[in-house]
Design a protein around this motif. Structure first.
Motif, PDB file in Angstrom:
ATOM      1  N   LYS A   9      -8.038  33.830   7.649  1.00 22.21           N
ATOM      2  CA  LYS A   9      -8.195  32.889   6.534  1.00 22.21           C
ATOM      3  C   LYS A   9      -9.055  31.712   6.981  1.00 22.21           C
ATOM      4  N   GLU A  10      -9.824  31.169   6.020  1.00 21.84           N
ATOM      5  CA  GLU A  10     -10.737  30.062   6.311  1.00 21.84           C
ATOM      6  C   GLU A  10     -10.113  28.736   5.905  1.00 21.84           C
ATOM      7  N   PHE A  11     -10.360  27.719   6.748  1.00 19.83           N
ATOM      8  CA  PHE A  11      -9.858  26.377   6.484  1.00 19.83           C
ATOM      9  C   PHE A  11     -10.980  25.370   6.741  1.00 19.83           C
ATOM     10  N   THR A  12     -11.077  24.372   5.884  1.00 18.94           N
ATOM     11  CA  THR A  12     -12.033  23.283   6.108  1.00 18.94           C
ATOM     12  C   THR A  12     -11.353  22.226   6.971  1.00 18.94           C
ATOM     13  N   GLU A  13     -12.136  21.211   7.367  1.00 21.34           N
ATOM     14  CA  GLU A  13     -11.580  20.155   8.225  1.00 21.34           C
ATOM     15  C   GLU A  13     -10.382  19.474   7.571  1.00 21.34           C
ATOM     16  N   LYS A  14     -10.485  19.252   6.258  1.00 15.86           N
ATOM     17  CA  LYS A  14      -9.399  18.546   5.577  1.00 15.86           C
ATOM     18  C   LYS A  14      -8.137  19.408   5.446  1.00 15.86           C
ATOM     19  N   ASP A  15      -8.302  20.716   5.677  1.00 19.00           N
ATOM     20  CA  ASP A  15      -7.142  21.618   5.576  1.00 19.00           C
ATOM     21  C   ASP A  15      -6.435  21.815   6.908  1.00 19.00           C
ATOM     22  N   LEU A  16      -6.983  21.266   7.980  1.00 16.56           N
ATOM     23  CA  LEU A  16      -6.440  21.550   9.310  1.00 16.56           C
ATOM     24  C   LEU A  16      -4.985  21.109   9.464  1.00 16.56           C
ATOM     25  N   MET A  17      -4.616  20.053   8.753  1.00 15.22           N
ATOM     26  CA  MET A  17      -3.240  19.564   8.873  1.00 15.22           C
ATOM     27  C   MET A  17      -2.250  20.500   8.173  1.00 15.22           C
ATOM     28  N   ASN A  18      -2.777  21.414   7.351  1.00 10.05           N
ATOM     29  CA  ASN A  18      -1.896  22.292   6.584  1.00 10.05           C
ATOM     30  C   ASN A  18      -1.915  23.737   7.079  1.00 10.05           C
ATOM     31  N   ILE A  19      -2.423  23.939   8.292  1.00 13.11           N
ATOM     32  CA  ILE A  19      -2.452  25.299   8.846  1.00 13.11           C
ATOM     33  C   ILE A  19      -1.021  25.745   9.140  1.00 13.11           C
ATOM     34  N   PRO A  20      -0.631  26.916   8.663  1.00 15.08           N
ATOM     35  CA  PRO A  20       0.748  27.391   8.858  1.00 15.08           C
ATOM     36  C   PRO A  20       1.119  27.514  10.338  1.00 15.08           C
ATOM     37  N   GLU A  21       2.353  27.316  10.618  1.00 13.04           N
ATOM     38  CA  GLU A  21       2.837  27.444  11.989  1.00 13.04           C
ATOM     39  C   GLU A  21       2.689  28.887  12.448  1.00 13.04           C
ATOM     40  N   GLY A  22       2.219  29.057  13.666  1.00 11.70           N
ATOM     41  CA  GLY A  22       2.032  30.389  14.219  1.00 11.70           C
ATOM     42  C   GLY A  22       0.655  30.969  13.991  1.00 11.70           C
ATOM     43  N   ALA A  23      -0.198  30.255  13.218  1.00 10.64           N
ATOM     44  CA  ALA A  23      -1.564  30.731  12.980  1.00 10.64           C
ATOM     45  C   ALA A  23      -2.352  30.694  14.285  1.00 10.64           C
ATOM     46  N   VAL A  24      -3.209  31.696  14.485  1.00  7.42           N
ATOM     47  CA  VAL A  24      -3.986  31.807  15.721  1.00  7.42           C
ATOM     48  C   VAL A  24      -5.468  31.578  15.418  1.00  7.42           C
ATOM     49  N   PHE A  25      -6.077  30.662  16.178  1.00  8.85           N
ATOM     50  CA  PHE A  25      -7.495  30.366  15.974  1.00  8.85           C
ATOM     51  C   PHE A  25      -8.343  31.598  16.327  1.00  8.85           C
ATOM     52  N   VAL A  26      -9.325  31.906  15.462  1.00  5.26           N
ATOM     53  CA  VAL A  26     -10.194  33.059  15.661  1.00  5.26           C
ATOM     54  C   VAL A  26     -11.630  32.644  15.923  1.00  5.26           C
ATOM     55  N   ASP A  27     -12.154  31.773  15.062  1.00  2.00           N
ATOM     56  CA  ASP A  27     -13.577  31.424  15.174  1.00  2.00           C
ATOM     57  C   ASP A  27     -13.851  30.162  14.369  1.00  2.00           C
ATOM     58  N   ARG A  28     -15.052  29.612  14.579  1.00  2.00           N
ATOM     59  CA  ARG A  28     -15.511  28.482  13.780  1.00  2.00           C
ATOM     60  C   ARG A  28     -16.937  28.745  13.367  1.00  2.00           C
ATOM     61  N   LYS A  29     -17.285  28.463  12.124  1.00  2.00           N
ATOM     62  CA  LYS A  29     -18.658  28.647  11.663  1.00  2.00           C
ATOM     63  C   LYS A  29     -19.076  27.443  10.841  1.00  2.00           C
TER      64      LYS A  29
END
Length: 366
Positions: free
Chosen positions: A215-235
């Motif tokens: 799933k994609e998240f913008t900078e303003k969404d970073l505080m709402n990333i679900p617990e346990g989510a694993v970083f994959v990439d940044r574009k």
């Protein structure tokens, strides 16, 4: 009124097809690079067609010019208008696909003479389609301007001249150079960004795997990333394109250092441009050793520029007795500098003084 609109459409479409075709016919190798981009994996994923792009490019641009001539003189109007309609439907599909999916930034409709955005290209094709439909509806009003013999001669001459032009520019250089590296260009000035020029607006997109799904998240969404989510990439997503200088991807790299600033201050610099040493013309490469000796005798610093790796460079230096240093530059940039592989570029204090195809080594002025 119907006849006036039809004849205007005939003139507009015919002239535009001839101009567009001649600009690309001036540089069919450049147009073949654009076709390669369309056939690449990110676009239509048809790599099996890539070896045939030059032949296809020549055929399409000659067809474009000749159809324009046929329309203007009224040669077999029904056949001509049908061919124009099919061709413009095909081009309209390509430009729409490029614009909608944002995969090809410039369709190459007018070569390097005029760069259009994908949506501008699509709009241009829609306008052409409109006028060609007028011609299609009023085919009976498109009549020959001359006798059958004269009309046939004009069309035949146009085909012969187009073929001659294509052969000439492939074996030499474009008759008119529209590229950012044309003779007289100062490379450093071509890379400058004017003060106050608009800057690109870029949004960072972060990709996290959430419950097994990316799933994609913008900078303003970073505080709402679900617990346990694993970083994959940044574009980076470009919201709006800023000012891009005519020359923006030119490097002269060796041993992880860019010597561009130093080399472009050389009063006498001779560059062998060969974007891929594996694809370089062997006969052309054989001519470079003598040019090197002559140039060094006249005080020139001689270098090579390529996108090839160290092994290919070592092999080329050995095979063709080239006692020079090679510098790395992106292959696309080198293809823009010169179409021939290899080619020779003479630079004085950062300004391009001469560009020579390997077939025209005798024209080199040192």
């Amino acid at each position: 009124m119907k006849n006036i609109i039809t004849q205007f459409s005939r003139l507009f479409v015919g002239v535009l097809f001839i101009i567009s075709g001649l600009i690309k016919l001036n540089d069919p190798v450049g147009f073949s690079y654009k076709l390669t981009e369309y056939f690449s994996e990110p676009v239509f994923n048809m790599p099996f067609l890539e070896p045939f792009t030059l032949g296809l490019a020549i055929f399409l641009v000659i067809l474009e010019v000749v159809l324009g001539v046929m329309l203007l003189v009224g040669y077999k109007s029904k056949l001509t208008i049908w061919a124009l309609l099919l061709l413009i439907v095909f081009f309209t599909f390509l430009t729409f696909y490029s614009a909608y999916f944002d995969v090809v930034k410039d369709c190459g409709c007018f070569g390097d003479a005029l760069h259009l955005t994908p949506w501008q290209s699509f709009t241009k094709d829609v306008v052409l389609l409109f006028f060609i439909l007028i011609l299609f509806i009023n085919k009976k009003l498109v009549k020959p301007l001359f006798s059958k013999i004269v009309t046939n001669i004009i069309v035949l001459i146009s085909i012969v001249l187009c073929v001659f032009m294509a052969v000439w520019v492939i074996n030499h250089n474009p008759i008119k150079d529209f590229r950012p590296y044309k003779v007289g260009t100062n490379i450093e000035k071509g890379m400058e960004i004017p003060e106050g020029a608009p800057k690109s607006v870029v949004e960072m997109i972060f990709i996290y795997k959430v419950n097994g799904v990316d799933k994609e998240f913008t900078e303003k969404d970073l505080m709402n990333i679900p617990e346990g989510a694993v970083f994959v990439d940044r574009k980076d997503k470009v919201i709006s394109e800023g000012y891009v200088p005519p020359i923006h991807d030119f490097t002269m790299t060796k041993d992880d250092s860019d010597y561009k600033e130093e080399l472009l201050k050389e009063p006498k610099l001779l560059i062998y441009v060969t974007y891929d040493l594996n694809l370089s013309n062997p006969e052309g490469m054989k001519k470079l050793a003598k040019v090197t000796a002559d140039a060094k005798a006249k005080g020139y610093k001689v270098i090579g520029m390529t996108a090839s790796g160290a092994d290919e460079i070592a092999k080329a230096k050995k095979d063709y007795a080239l006692d020079i240093d090679f510098y790395f530059c992106d292959g696309t940039a080198l293809k823009t500098v010169e179409r021939a592989n290899p080619s020779i570029v003479v630079v004085h204090d950062g300004t391009i003084a001469q560009k020579v195809h390997y077939n025209d080594v005798d024209d080199l002025k040192l």
